[in-house]
Design a protein around this motif. Structure first.
Motif, PDB file in Angstrom:
ATOM      1  N   SER A  24       0.813  -1.218   0.000  1.00 32.98           N
ATOM      2  CA  SER A  24       0.000   0.000   0.000  1.00 32.98           C
ATOM      3  C   SER A  24       0.850   1.272   0.000  1.00 32.98           C
ATOM      4  N   ASP A  25       2.170   1.141   0.062  1.00 36.68           N
ATOM      5  CA  ASP A  25       3.054   2.309   0.092  1.00 36.68           C
ATOM      6  C   ASP A  25       3.054   2.989  -1.274  1.00 36.68           C
ATOM      7  N   THR A  26       2.790   4.295  -1.284  1.00 38.93           N
ATOM      8  CA  THR A  26       2.716   5.027  -2.555  1.00 38.93           C
ATOM      9  C   THR A  26       3.913   5.938  -2.779  1.00 38.93           C
ATOM     10  N   ASP A  27       4.901   5.905  -1.880  1.00 36.26           N
ATOM     11  CA  ASP A  27       6.093   6.740  -2.043  1.00 36.26           C
ATOM     12  C   ASP A  27       6.926   6.191  -3.200  1.00 36.26           C
ATOM     13  N   THR A  28       7.036   6.964  -4.260  1.00 38.09           N
ATOM     14  CA  THR A  28       7.718   6.482  -5.463  1.00 38.09           C
ATOM     15  C   THR A  28       9.209   6.286  -5.244  1.00 38.09           C
ATOM     16  N   ALA A  29       9.820   7.081  -4.372  1.00 41.90           N
ATOM     17  CA  ALA A  29      11.255   6.932  -4.109  1.00 41.90           C
ATOM     18  C   ALA A  29      11.528   5.598  -3.419  1.00 41.90           C
ATOM     19  N   ARG A  30      10.688   5.232  -2.458  1.00 45.64           N
ATOM     20  CA  ARG A  30      10.863   3.945  -1.772  1.00 45.64           C
ATOM     21  C   ARG A  30      10.606   2.776  -2.716  1.00 45.64           C
ATOM     22  N   ARG A  31       9.591   2.896  -3.557  1.00 46.64           N
ATOM     23  CA  ARG A  31       9.301   1.837  -4.522  1.00 46.64           C
ATOM     24  C   ARG A  31      10.443   1.687  -5.526  1.00 46.64           C
ATOM     25  N   ALA A  32      11.005   2.812  -5.961  1.00 45.12           N
ATOM     26  CA  ALA A  32      12.129   2.770  -6.907  1.00 45.12           C
ATOM     27  C   ALA A  32      13.358   2.144  -6.255  1.00 45.12           C
ATOM     28  N   ALA A  33      13.621   2.474  -4.992  1.00 49.13           N
ATOM     29  CA  ALA A  33      14.763   1.888  -4.279  1.00 49.13           C
ATOM     30  C   ALA A  33      14.580   0.379  -4.123  1.00 49.13           C
ATOM     31  N   TYR A  34      13.350  -0.034  -3.848  1.00 48.81           N
ATOM     32  CA  TYR A  34      13.051  -1.457  -3.714  1.00 48.81           C
ATOM     33  C   TYR A  34      13.256  -2.181  -5.049  1.00 48.81           C
TER      34      TYR A  34
END
Length: 69
Positions: A24-34
């Protein structure tokens, strides 16, 4: 192998744990890092030949145990 991964700037995946990101996390920076971590980890596993381990860190630790006993 460690020298090769160091030259490719992939050695950090041997020691780091994967980042934890909720669906459910919508932070694009965190998703990109993942996503970036997943791609680097995949490269460290030599195109996923060693499918019995889930991460490059687990693979590296198993090699160390095997070679240093």
């Amino acid at each position: 192998m460690l020298f090769y991964l160091t030259m490719l700037h992939l050695a950090r995946f041997l020691w780091e744990d994967p980042p934890v990101v909720d669906e459910s996390d919508t932070d694009t920076a965190r998703r990109a890092a993942y996503d970036q971590w997943g791609q680097g980890d995949f490269l460290c596993q030599n195109d996923n030949v060693y499918h019995e381990v889930r991460t490059a860190k687990e693979f590296w630790n198993s090699l160390e145990l095997k070679n240093w006993k």
